[in-house]
Design a protein around this motif. Structure first.
Motif, mmCIF file in Angstrom:
data_model
loop_
_atom_site.group_PDB
_atom_site.id
_atom_site.type_symbol
_atom_site.label_atom_id
_atom_site.label_comp_id
_atom_site.label_asym_id
_atom_site.label_seq_id
_atom_site.Cartn_x
_atom_site.Cartn_y
_atom_site.Cartn_z
ATOM 1 N N VAL C 47 34.221 40.996 42.772
ATOM 2 C CA VAL C 47 35.384 40.650 43.600
ATOM 3 C C VAL C 47 35.201 39.267 44.213
ATOM 4 C CG1 VAL C 47 36.772 41.317 45.596
ATOM 5 C CG2 VAL C 47 35.770 43.083 44.142
ATOM 6 N N GLY C 50 35.830 36.459 42.057
ATOM 7 C CA GLY C 50 37.174 36.325 41.507
ATOM 8 C C GLY C 50 37.410 37.113 40.233
ATOM 9 N N TYR C 51 36.446 37.925 39.825
ATOM 10 C CA TYR C 51 36.600 38.710 38.590
ATOM 11 C C TYR C 51 37.181 40.091 38.922
ATOM 12 C CZ TYR C 51 34.072 35.109 36.027
ATOM 13 O OH TYR C 51 33.706 33.920 35.448
ATOM 14 N N PHE C 52 38.442 40.085 39.255
ATOM 15 C CA PHE C 52 39.087 41.330 39.699
ATOM 16 C C PHE C 52 39.193 42.336 38.550
ATOM 17 C CE2 PHE C 52 40.261 38.522 43.116
ATOM 18 C CZ PHE C 52 40.270 39.342 44.230
ATOM 19 N N ALA C 53 39.531 41.841 37.362
ATOM 20 C CA ALA C 53 39.692 42.748 36.219
ATOM 21 C C ALA C 53 38.373 43.455 35.923
ATOM 22 C CB ALA C 53 40.175 41.979 34.995
ATOM 23 N N LEU C 91 41.902 46.794 47.975
ATOM 24 C CA LEU C 91 42.475 45.490 47.592
ATOM 25 C C LEU C 91 42.446 45.305 46.070
ATOM 26 C CD1 LEU C 91 43.228 43.361 49.869
ATOM 27 C CD2 LEU C 91 41.267 42.064 49.008
ATOM 28 N N ARG C 95 45.653 45.059 43.672
ATOM 29 C CA ARG C 95 45.859 43.864 42.862
ATOM 30 C C ARG C 95 45.991 44.217 41.388
ATOM 31 N NH1 ARG C 95 44.063 38.023 43.935
ATOM 32 N NH2 ARG C 95 44.226 37.077 41.877
#
Lengths: 215, 512, 265
Positions: C47, C50-53, C91, C95
């Motif tokens: 997270v 920035g690697y949400f996937a 979150l 997202r």
């Protein structure tokens, strides 16, 4: 499309998710119950912290105290609406005798030039209201305070404040002011923190601020 | 005055001007970190201001209530921005002011230039303003034959030194008193060579240098801290009196203000004029605040203009996760408490807006795809000090993480060869998405322990791990993971009974 | 009480002692500890980078492992990982558009406590020496990790527990609330700034004359300890759970790979 229309369009487009307009929680202090004496004490403390000179006198003693304060001055400027009684103890002007004081009156009809203002030793004004918690004196261009320029160009500002006009918190003071009046809020003499974030008093605005509080 | 948008949604239009880094943050930071004098100056200044801020904030029993109100007022402002802008315009215009709208930096510069040209003047005095810094107004005017004189002490120092501001409140925070003295001696005329380096003497020198200019200036350019929609009033918050000089003495006043600076009403100012001074200079109140509404006959400039600036603000507003960055009141508390800013200074961020707020605001205004600004959201350890200090409660760490996500996604879309970080993340995704997989991986711990050797310390890792071992060791891994130990102790998972864990056996394995 | 231990990936793989100390403390108080075997990691590395996937399956795994009725509360010896479970998981789910996961993550988050939070707020520990038999006769300084301090608002919970350990000498760390510079992948992506922050933290620690620095997050302690080790310092780092677990009879000793300076008694 004009820039105006285009920007307003961009904003509306940016807000296409229709964000909610929140209720404003105003739980902060909007009025307080400090006594007049406490407010006076707090204001004096704050102003002195800013390196202003503060003098608390009974209203009847104000002319004499003002004369004493201005003893070293050769010329001052006052706004047209300043209470003439305040100036009643000053040495007679225009006599040319040593120790006398030239008092110039600035008014919208007969404004002084910048050069004239730059040449006087001090300005004496009244004040609209003061905030004790922050040590702030507010001028709103009323007749006792005059044009903004007169309390700016002279190097010394003697501000006469009635103790009755001291409130504790900012919201109380702002409620007494007309938003659209040209205002100057003053908290001490001019200062800067631009060198190593250390506060130094005295830059472009008046380097000396005397506050005469009338009880 | 409805907020309902009926047309086709437009794509975000990004801002230009001094909003871009010129090199990736880590590279710029590396250079700035090497400047010992800079670090000493910044360390001294940021620690001074932190202590002051904490002291005056602690004085107020209702500080948190004020932050809540401030945050809500700004959210309400953004949600009703079109209507509030129109209301402001109507009120300011009714009192003799003139409003101009500028889509971007170029348009704002052109408007300001045309207004100055109309006066016939070729010299203007300036009050410190982030907006004009952002659009590069001084440089633009210079190209048009107009000289702009900065009058704020710190801006003057920076301008005299042909340098760039490194802080939004104290642009010369990276200079100490001795360096400032040298700049004055070198760049100002008629300075006594015996000038000392006491701040009071230096301030006095600036006063003498600027006094004549103030008294004869015909045109001033300013920014504005707040615009009040319900009255059309503008506010400038300052300390030195240079602001009052510029706002009061000249005949013409040109103010450049971002569209996000509005507050709905006069009474909202009571919140912000308590939040701002305590958060920025750590004072109960700043020495001078000037408020004006259009023109006042016989008092102050009679030719009064306001340029309302977009320049990427609408793009930031369009980002639902990031739009609260526009709530910023430019107090600088976030940079003053930021451990990254404290060590790199503001120049490393490239943009006019440095520090934590700059690390979100700049890429939001220029777009994350803008080449160098995509390194800015990573310029934070996410320690959260900025969020705590922010007077309008902008959740900067959360927006930083959001923008990192935008950056990763935008690069993913370009389908380049995966970076080492991409591969690390992919591998970790596999390992961390099932206990059994992590267990499998942890079977390799003894091998790692062996590799660490007799010193039981790893001093050099390959690849991106080398960034860790440039300054930090890694302890030898333990001979077994916790879950392996647990399985041995408890047999089948979760068969544990209380009290079965042997005392005194916890000392096996690596210590942090 | 039946307490589910979330060991966290770093403690599981690198610092099993910390998890074992946590188990030991809770069992001494008479509680039953379970270890949901499906657990792996909170996903904050993904997270925060920035690697949400990529974070989504990790978050889903954690929620799956802890969304059971098999325990009363969950605990982790980490402020940062608990903050992630409590705040980031919802979150990430939102997202990625997974409403069902978001709802389940909220439930898991609400049941998860950081160790000092659990000990203080739920289990009523006010005297570590008296209630846990904690004994640790060493000079110790304490670094409050950022996420525990600012996201969980732990306040002085960890410090207060440490202060009641028998024999301990706690010395105040100057600029304690300054970040140590770890920040997950920040330590790699901005290694120079991270190192500069760590060096200042290390200097402050060494200046206290403490034998070791304790705290509540193994990751930060690994960062600080790794820096101290590289500088050749004798000062080590140790999770506060291990200090609480140390007793007169079974003291935490220098069995680890870093010697306790002056640990002999």
């Amino acid at each position: 499309m004009s820039a105006r229309e285009e920007i307003l369009d961009r904003i509306k487009s940016a807000l296409r998710d229709s964000p909610a307009v929140p209720q404003i929680p105003r739980n902060y202090r909007r009025e307080t119950d400090k006594t007049a004496e406490q407010r006076l004490g707090q204001l004096v403390d704050r102003l002195e912290d800013y390196k202003a000179n503060v003098f608390v006198v009974p209203a009847a003693g104000a002319p004499a105290r003002l004369a004493e304060l201005l003893a070293g001055c050769a010329s001052i400027v006052v706004p047209h609406g300043l209470d003439p009684q305040l100036l009643s103890a000053l040495p007679r002007t225009g006599t040319g005798d040593a120790g006398t004081l030239a008092v110039a009156v600035d008014s919208p009809e007969r404004p002084l030039t910048v050069a004239a203002l730059d040449a006087v030793d001090a300005v004496v004004t009244g004040a609209a209201v003061a905030v004790s918690e922050t040590g702030t004196i507010m001028l709103d261009g009323g007749p006792s305070q005059g044009r903004r320029i007169i309390s700016l160009v002279p190097d010394r500002h003697v501000c006469v404040l009635r103790a009755a006009d001291i409130v504790e918190v900012l919201p109380e003071a702002m409620a007494r002011l007309e938003a659209t009046a040209p205002q100057t809020w003053i908290s001490g003499p001019s200062a800067t923190s631009d060198i190593e974030l250390e506060r130094v008093e005295g830059v472009h605005g008046p380097r000396t601020l005397d506050v005469l509080i009338l009880t | 005055m409805s907020n309902t948008f009926l047309g086709m949604p437009t794509l975000p239009v990004f801002g230009r001007g001094n909003l871009n880094a010129t090199e990736p943050f880590p590279q710029a930071a590396h250079r700035e970190l090497g400047n010992a004098q800079l670090r000493a100056n910044l360390g001294h200044a940021t620690h001074t201001i932190r202590d002051k801020r904490l002291k005056v904030v602690a004085e107020l029993p209702d500080w948190e209530d004020m932050r809540d109100a401030g945050s809500a007022i700004k959210n309400a402002t953004m949600a009703q921005l079109p209507a509030l802008l129109e209301q402001f315009e109507a009120n300011f215009t009714a009192r003799g002011g003139t409003i101009h709208w500028a889509r971007d930096a170029q348009e704002a510069n052109e408007i300001a230039t045309a207004l100055i040209r109309e006066t016939g003047e070729t010299e203007v005095v300036k009050v410190k303003s982030m907006a004009t810094q952002e659009i590069g107004l001084n440089e633009y005017l210079e190209g048009q034959g107009i000289s702009a004189l900065e009058t704020d002490l710190a801006e003057l120092i920076v301008q005299l030194d042909h340098d760039k501001p490194s802080h939004i409140l104290v642009p010369a925070i990276h200079k100490n008193r001795s360096q400032i003295r040298e700049i004055f001696l070198r760049e100002m005329e008629d300075v006594d060579p015996a000038l000392g380096n006491e701040p009071a003497r230096l301030a006095e020198t600036a006063r003498r240098h600027l006094r004549k200019k103030f008294l004869s200036a015909k045109v001033a350019v300013s920014g504005a801290n707040f615009g009040l929609a319900d009255t059309g009033t503008l506010a400038v918050v300052e300390s030195e009196g240079n602001g009052r000089m510029c706002l009061t003495l000249p005949e013409t006043l040109i103010t450049v203000m971002g569209i996000e600076k509005l507050l709905p009403s006069w009474s909202d100012l009571e919140v912000f004029m308590q939040l701002l001074p305590r958060s920025s200079t750590g004072e109960r109140m700043n020495p001078y605040t000037s408020l004006w509404t259009g023109t006042t006959p016989g008092d102050g400039p009679q030719n009064v203009h306001l340029v309302l600036l977009d320049n990427g603000r609408t793009a930031a507003l369009a980002d639902e996760m990031g739009r609260t960055a526009l709530n910023c009141i430019r107090c600088s508390a976030c940079m003053n408490v930021c451990p990254v800013y404290e060590r790199t200074g503001g120049h490393a961020y490239g943009s006019t807006y440095p520090g934590p707020i700059g690390a979100i605001l700049s890429p939001l205004m220029t777009g994350i795809k803008s080449e160098e600004n995509n390194s800015l959201p990573y310029a934070s350890s996410l320690c959260g000090a900025c969020f705590d200090a922010c007077p309008v409660k902008i959740n900067i760490p959360e927006i930083l993480v959001h923008l990192r996500g935008e950056d990763v996604d935008s690069k993913r879309a370009k389908a380049k060869v995966p970076t080492q970080t991409d591969l690390l993340m992919k591998g970790a995704e596999w390992a961390f998405s099932a206990g059994s997989r992590l267990n499998l991986l942890e079977k390799g711990l003894p091998a790692g322990r062996l590799a660490a050797g007799r010193a039981k310390v790893i001093k050099k890792l390959p690849g991106i791990g080398g960034k860790w071992t440039q300054s930090r060791d890694i302890p030898a891994p333990p001979s077994q993971s916790f879950r392996q130990w647990w399985a041995k102790e408890h047999g089948a998972p979760n068969a544990a009974a209380p009290g079965t864990t042997g005392e005194g056996t916890i000392s096996e394995g690596g210590r942090p | 009480m039946r307490i589910a231990l979330f060991a966290t990936c770093i403690v599981d793989a690198m610092y099993p002692r910390t998890a074992r100390a946590t188990v030991s403390i809770l069992e001494r108080l008479g509680h039953e500890v379970v270890f949901p075997p499906g657990q792996a990691c909170c996903g904050q590395m993904h997270v925060n980078s920035g690697y949400f996937a990529e974070a989504l399956p990790v978050v889903a795994n954690h929620v799956k492992a802890f969304d059971t009725d098999d325990y009363d509360v969950a605990v982790a010896p980490s402020g940062s990982c608990v903050a992630s479970v409590k705040h980031q998981h919802q979150l990430v789910a939102r997202r990625c558009g997974d409403g069902a996961l978001e709802a389940r993550a909220a439930v898991v988050g609400a049941r998860t406590y950081e160790l000092s939070q659990l000990l203080t707020d739920v289990l009523g520990v006010t005297d570590a020496a008296g209630q846990l038999g904690s004994h640790f006769p060493h000079k110790v300084t304490y670094h409050p990790s950022c996420h525990g301090m600012r996201l969980l608002h732990l306040g002085d919970r960890q410090l207060n527990l440490l202060a009641t350990v028998g024999g301990i000498e706690l010395v105040e760390l100057p600029e304690a609330d300054a970040c140590c510079g770890f920040g997950g992948t920040f330590s790699l992506k901005n290694a120079d700034v991270s190192s500069a922050m760590m060096e200042d933290k290390a200097a402050n620690i060494c200046g206290t004359g403490a034998e070791l620095c304790t705290g509540g997050d193994a990751s930060c302690l690994m960062h600080i300890g790794g820096g101290l080790s590289r500088q050749g310092s004798e000062v080590g780092t140790l999770h506060f759970a291990e200090i609480l677990a140390s007793t007169l009879e079974n003291p935490v000793t220098a069995a680890g790979n870093v010697q306790l300076a002056g640990a002999r008694r």
